[in-house]
Design an enzyme around this catalytic site. Structure first.
Site, mmCIF file in Angstrom:
data_model
loop_
_atom_site.group_PDB
_atom_site.id
_atom_site.type_symbol
_atom_site.label_atom_id
_atom_site.label_comp_id
_atom_site.label_asym_id
_atom_site.label_seq_id
_atom_site.Cartn_x
_atom_site.Cartn_y
_atom_site.Cartn_z
ATOM 1 C CD GLU A 18 45.854 -15.684 18.942
ATOM 2 O OE1 GLU A 18 46.232 -16.859 19.071
ATOM 3 O OE2 GLU A 18 45.975 -14.830 19.836
ATOM 4 C CD1 TRP A 57 46.331 -10.274 25.458
ATOM 5 C CD2 TRP A 57 47.115 -10.501 27.566
ATOM 6 N NE1 TRP A 57 47.328 -9.356 25.635
ATOM 7 C CE2 TRP A 57 47.809 -9.442 26.912
ATOM 8 C CE3 TRP A 57 47.430 -10.818 28.875
ATOM 9 C CZ2 TRP A 57 48.809 -8.713 27.551
ATOM 10 C CZ3 TRP A 57 48.419 -10.097 29.521
ATOM 11 C CH2 TRP A 57 49.098 -9.067 28.859
ATOM 12 N NE ARG A 113 58.867 -12.489 19.829
ATOM 13 C CZ ARG A 113 59.838 -12.559 18.924
ATOM 14 N NH1 ARG A 113 61.066 -12.884 19.272
ATOM 15 N NH2 ARG A 113 59.579 -12.302 17.658
ATOM 16 C CB CYS A 146 55.430 -14.813 20.395
ATOM 17 S SG CYS A 146 54.342 -14.049 21.620
HETATM 18 C C1 HEM Z 1 50.425 -11.940 26.613
HETATM 19 C C2 HEM Z 1 49.748 -12.003 25.477
HETATM 20 C C3 HEM Z 1 50.210 -12.749 24.247
HETATM 21 C C4 HEM Z 1 49.732 -12.511 22.997
HETATM 22 C C5 HEM Z 1 48.678 -11.473 22.602
HETATM 23 C C6 HEM Z 1 50.397 -13.431 22.111
HETATM 24 C C7 HEM Z 1 50.113 -13.516 20.743
HETATM 25 C C8 HEM Z 1 50.530 -14.559 19.955
HETATM 26 C C9 HEM Z 1 49.977 -14.870 18.657
HETATM 27 C C10 HEM Z 1 48.844 -14.114 17.968
HETATM 28 C C11 HEM Z 1 50.642 -15.952 18.186
HETATM 29 C C12 HEM Z 1 50.404 -16.650 16.843
HETATM 30 C C13 HEM Z 1 49.457 -17.828 17.186
HETATM 31 C C14 HEM Z 1 48.792 -18.422 15.943
HETATM 32 O O1 HEM Z 1 48.742 -17.731 14.915
HETATM 33 O O2 HEM Z 1 48.312 -19.569 16.043
HETATM 34 C C15 HEM Z 1 51.622 -16.315 19.177
HETATM 35 C C16 HEM Z 1 52.507 -17.364 19.029
HETATM 36 C C17 HEM Z 1 53.327 -17.810 20.064
HETATM 37 N N1 HEM Z 1 53.414 -17.286 21.333
HETATM 38 FE FE1 HEM Z 1 52.559 -15.587 22.003
HETATM 39 N N2 HEM Z 1 51.287 -14.198 22.804
HETATM 40 C C18 HEM Z 1 51.188 -13.830 24.126
HETATM 41 C C19 HEM Z 1 51.869 -14.416 25.190
HETATM 42 C C20 HEM Z 1 52.727 -15.504 25.073
HETATM 43 C C21 HEM Z 1 53.331 -16.184 26.206
HETATM 44 C C22 HEM Z 1 53.074 -15.845 27.676
HETATM 45 C C23 HEM Z 1 54.128 -17.153 25.693
HETATM 46 C C24 HEM Z 1 55.010 -18.157 26.400
HETATM 47 C C25 HEM Z 1 55.465 -17.985 27.649
HETATM 48 C C26 HEM Z 1 54.009 -17.088 24.237
HETATM 49 C C27 HEM Z 1 54.671 -17.930 23.357
HETATM 50 C C28 HEM Z 1 54.316 -18.068 22.030
HETATM 51 C C29 HEM Z 1 54.838 -19.129 21.165
HETATM 52 C C30 HEM Z 1 55.852 -20.206 21.550
HETATM 53 C C31 HEM Z 1 54.210 -18.961 19.921
HETATM 54 C C32 HEM Z 1 54.420 -19.822 18.647
HETATM 55 C C33 HEM Z 1 53.474 -21.022 18.709
HETATM 56 C C34 HEM Z 1 53.683 -21.969 17.514
HETATM 57 O O3 HEM Z 1 54.815 -21.959 16.942
HETATM 58 O O4 HEM Z 1 52.720 -22.705 17.189
HETATM 59 N N3 HEM Z 1 53.156 -16.076 23.890
HETATM 60 N N4 HEM Z 1 51.549 -15.441 20.257
HETATM 61 N N1 LIG Z 2 47.412 -15.790 22.193
HETATM 62 C C1 LIG Z 2 47.918 -16.927 22.090
HETATM 63 N N2 LIG Z 2 47.837 -17.601 20.906
HETATM 64 C C2 LIG Z 2 48.596 -18.689 20.541
HETATM 65 C C3 LIG Z 2 49.941 -18.761 20.866
HETATM 66 C C4 LIG Z 2 50.672 -19.904 20.489
HETATM 67 C C5 LIG Z 2 50.069 -20.906 19.758
HETATM 68 C C6 LIG Z 2 48.726 -20.796 19.443
HETATM 69 C C7 LIG Z 2 48.068 -21.919 18.692
HETATM 70 N N3 LIG Z 2 48.614 -21.932 17.331
HETATM 71 C C8 LIG Z 2 48.122 -23.041 16.579
HETATM 72 C C9 LIG Z 2 46.729 -22.705 16.161
HETATM 73 C C10 LIG Z 2 45.994 -23.946 15.758
HETATM 74 C C11 LIG Z 2 46.063 -23.946 14.248
HETATM 75 C C12 LIG Z 2 46.632 -22.633 13.832
HETATM 76 N N4 LIG Z 2 46.774 -21.821 15.037
HETATM 77 C C13 LIG Z 2 47.986 -19.709 19.818
HETATM 78 C C14 LIG Z 2 48.608 -17.576 23.223
HETATM 79 C C15 LIG Z 2 48.524 -18.872 23.668
HETATM 80 C C16 LIG Z 2 49.358 -19.100 24.799
HETATM 81 C C17 LIG Z 2 50.082 -17.997 25.156
HETATM 82 S S1 LIG Z 2 49.693 -16.701 24.167
#
Ligand code: HEM
Ligand SMILES: N=C(Nc1cccc(CNC[C@@H]2CCCN2)c1)c1cccs1
Length: 362
Positions: free
Chosen positions: A242, A237, A68, A65
């Site tokens: 994405e 958000w 963070r 993420c």
């Molecule tokens: C507040 C704005 C936030 C932004 C802009 C953001 C942005 C992102 C982005 C761009 C990704 C990569 C997703 C992808 O490529 O599919 C990501 C992954 C992730 N985010 Fe954030 N995030 C935010 C908030 C949060 C929150 C609130 C949580 C949990 C409480 C969180 C937990 C995670 C987790 C667990 C992943 C990894 C998901 C995976 O392994 O598939 N994020 N975030």
């Molecule tokens: N901005 C966000 N994006 C996000 C975060 C975690 C996981 C994902 C979804 N990832 C899997 C997708 C689906 C295929 C490749 N990307 C999106 C957030 C989603 C929930 C909190 S932040």
């Protein structure tokens, strides 16, 4: 004989008390309470304050993420007492409504009951609470989001029928205590969407692209102190890339780049024309402008990178090492323009955290 849950629980309570400045006497009392509960019942339950800290720490530990910096402002809804269909539905609707906040998105997590002894808890089958369906027509043509094809077929096996459009919002599918999974549609007025328009290339508007405002991940497990919360939907958000560089751009997703390039009057004959790059940039610009125009929170990948740098600085001041998954942290657009590209991160997994869990679809 060591009890794995006991070790994880004690380690979490130590971390909680240390970070929340809770004194040794109170800490020892809590440790004893937890030990007794585990020894007599095989498990223990978190206080709401422990749950809030645990969810925030899990976000802080999410290696993939980039968002963070704001980990300590996560809003918690404690829905561990929501055990009936109506109560679960109510809690999920409340999450969507509270998080959307008419566009001024609030980062929120709703935590449902964890696994208790043999009673299987609540499980949410959706990848995200709001997501578009995907259909394969007889002639093999795909309508909607290819990423949702198998889940859409599962919903249809439960009796759900979509309209068959490119942007059908899927129903919520929930299973209570290993019972039959049931589905329910989201009220349309609850789902905020943004129509994608470009400030200076009106031809792009003709593609009539749109996307939903709030990403709410609902298929990951939240592990805190050895307790697995397998239903804990969370949202933040979007970062524009994405939607514009992946959801719309991937060939295995909406595959819109050729159409965008054509609308821009670019020749797609030669890769060396960089038509894909030009299309991706204009699509990112259109998504950013449209979300801003609609008053929906979103961050661009440069600002997100700068915010992550701030997060790294703040963590260093707190004496915590930032762990990260470089391959996910680097943005998919202009990656080397981000400081993240030029750094390395340990990808060690700390607890509490959000984890993948086996998908339910057989
Ligand atoms: C507040 C704005 C936030 C932004 C802009 C953001 C942005 C992102 C982005 C761009 C990704 C990569 C997703 C992808 O490529 O599919 C990501 C992954 C992730 N985010 Fe954030 N995030 C935010 C908030 C949060 C929150 C609130 C949580 C949990 C409480 C969180 C937990 C995670 C987790 C667990 C992943 C990894 C998901 C995976 O392994 O598939 N994020 N975030
Ligand atoms: N901005 C966000 N994006 C996000 C975060 C975690 C996981 C994902 C979804 N990832 C899997 C997708 C689906 C295929 C490749 N990307 C999106 C957030 C989603 C929930 C909190 S932040």
């Amino acid at each position: 004989m060591t009890n794995p849950l006991l070790e994880k629980a004690e380690s979490f309570i130590h971390q909680y008390c240390q970070e929340m400045n809770i004194g040794p006497a109170e800490k020892e009392k809590r440790i004893e309470e937890v030990q007794n509960s585990i020894l007599t019942t095989g498990t223990y339950s978190h206080t709401t304050s422990e749950l809030q800290f645990g969810a925030r720490a899990a976000w802080r530990n999410s290696n993939r993420c980039i968002g963070r910096l704001f980990w300590n402002s996560l809003q918690l809804f404690d829905a561990r007492d929501a055990l009936s269909k109506e109560e679960v539905k109510e809690a999920l609707f409340n999450h969507i409504d509270y998080a959307t906040n008419d566009g001024k998105i609030r980062s929120t997590v709703t935590i449902f009951a964890p696994r208790e002894k043999n009673k299987g808890p609540i499980r949410i089958f959706n990848h995200q609470l709001i997501r578009y369906a995907g259909y394969v027509k007889e002639n093999g043509e795909v309508i909607g989001d290819p990423h949702s094809i198998s889940f859409t077929q599962f919903c249809e096996s439960l009796g759900w029928r979509g309209k068959g459009t490119k942007y059908d919002v899927l129903p919520l599918v929930v299973q209570l205590h290993e019972g039959e999974p049931f589905y329910f549609n989201l009220p349309p007025d609850m789902i905020k969407e943004v129509v994608i328009k470009h400030r200076s290339i009106p031809e792009i508007d003709e593609l009539q692209l749109k996307w939903y405002a709030v990403p709410i991940i609902s298929d990951m497990k939240l592990e805190i102190g050895g307790i697995d919360y397998i239903a804990a939907p969370f949202n933040g958000w979007y970062m524009e890339t994405e939607i514009a560089a992946r959801n719309f751009a991937d060939e295995k997703r909406y595959h819109e780049l050729p159409s965008v390039a054509e609308k821009m009057g670019l020749s797609t004959k030669l890769a060396s024309n960089l038509w894909k790059d030009r299309a991706i940039i204009e699509l990112n610009q259109a998504v950013l402008d449209s979300f801003k125009q609609a008053g929906v929170s979103m961050v661009d990948h440069h600002t997100a990178g700068n915010q992550f740098a701030l997060f790294e600085e703040k963590e260093a001041l707190e004496g915590r090492e930032v762990t990260g998954d470089w391959s996910w942290l680097v943005p998919p657009v202009s990656p080397a323009s981000s400081h993240i590209f030029h750094k390395r991160y340990k990808n060690t997994w700390n607890s509490p955290n959000f984890l993948y869990q086996p998908s339910f679809i057989k």
